[in-house]
Design a protein around this motif. Structure first.
Motif: not given
Ligand SMILES: NC(=O)c1ccc[n+]([C@@H]2O[C@H](COP(=O)([O-])OP(=O)(O)OC[C@H]3O[C@@H](n4cnc5c(N)ncnc54)[C@H](OP(=O)(O)O)[C@@H]3O)[C@@H](O)[C@H]2O)c1
Length: 213
Positions: A5, A7, A14, A47, A127, A145-146, A148-150, A177
């Motif tokens: 998903k 948003a 995001i 996380i 994964l 639900e995210g 972006g990295q996940v 982001r």
């Molecule tokens: N608009 C929306 O719907 C929405 C939804 C979700 C998030 N967000 C926003 O997105 C931002 C966070 O997103 P993000 O991309 O920075 O981080 P993220 O995808 O939420 O988390 C990434 C972290 O997850 C851990 N991880 C563990 N296994 C992984 C794998 N196989 N692949 C990728 N990561 C893995 C890693 O930390 P470790 O290496 O420590 O394990 C990595 O740094 C926030 O600002 C949040 O508010 C918005």
């Protein structure tokens, strides 16, 4: 069955560069997300999302009395706070941390179930093994639900069966982001492909539904 998903803004962001993401989409889109959560066994986030938003990841709908999906955080080093909303409600709603290290006693004490799986790449959980481990816990329908990295990791591994994409009529720009992080696509022919199955209006937002192409 893995559903991703998103948003996002019209340009696929995001959050702002500073991490503000609440709320990009409107109330009707958020209610649709809650209904989708109710159709899955588990809601999964990275996380960084858990730390930035301190989410509950529950189904909150008027009159809803069905089961709550489990919550899963991909968190290699167990940075999830025992004082956050997820850990604090872990005794009522099954809550998993998928790590590559031995279970942290503080999280276990809070009732969080730590699944330790082998690491790949940047010491992150592999994964396919994660999906198998969750299936072993009875969690077969996963709602990712995210952030972006996940999202990018699940797509890179070819694990996403369906996309539920909610798009708000705003623009955040390139410094925001990305909804989907790096995919290492070198040629268009290699780009992951999805088939659009439906487009709906939800309030001011669009809900685009895709199946694996
Ligand atoms: N608009 C929306 O719907 C929405 C939804 C979700 C998030 N967000 C926003 O997105 C931002 C966070 O997103 P993000 O991309 O920075 O981080 P993220 O995808 O939420 O988390 C990434 C972290 O997850 C851990 N991880 C563990 N296994 C992984 C794998 N196989 N692949 C990728 N990561 C893995 C890693 O930390 P470790 O290496 O420590 O394990 C990595 O740094 C926030 O600002 C949040 O508010 C918005």
């Amino acid at each position: 069955m893995i559903t991703l998903k998103l948003a996002t803004s019209l340009d696929g962001r995001i959050a702002t560069a500073g991490g503000e993401s609440r709320w990009i989409t409107g109330e009707a889109a958020r209610a649709a997300v809650h209904r989708l959560r109710a159709e899955h066994d588990a809601v999964l986030v990275g996380i960084e999302t858990a730390l930035a938003d301190d989410p509950e990841l529950t189904v909150r709908l008027p009159g809803y009395a069905g089961p709550q999906p489990a919550r899963v955080v991909l968190d290699s080093r167990q940075r999830l706070s025992p004082d956050g909303r997820l850990a604090k409600t872990a005794r009522e709603i099954p809550t998993y941390v998928v790590a590559t290290t031995a279970p942290d006693p503080a999280l276990v004490e809070a009732g969080v179930r730590v699944l330790t799986v082998p690491a790949v790449g940047e010491d992150r959980p592999e994964l396919k093994t994660v999906v198998e481990a969750l299936a072993g816990e009875g969690l077969a329908r996963i709602f990712v639900e995210g952030g972006g990295q996940v999202a990018a990791s699940f797509i890179r591994c070819g694990l996403v069966d369906a996309l539920e994409w909610f798009r708000a009529p705003i623009l955040i720009g390139g410094e925001g982001r990305p909804g989907i992080g790096a995919l290492a696509v070198a040629a268009l022919a290699e780009a992951p492909h999805f088939r659009r199955i439906e487009v709906r209006e939800v309030g001011d937002d669009l809900w685009e539904r895709y199946a694996r192409g």
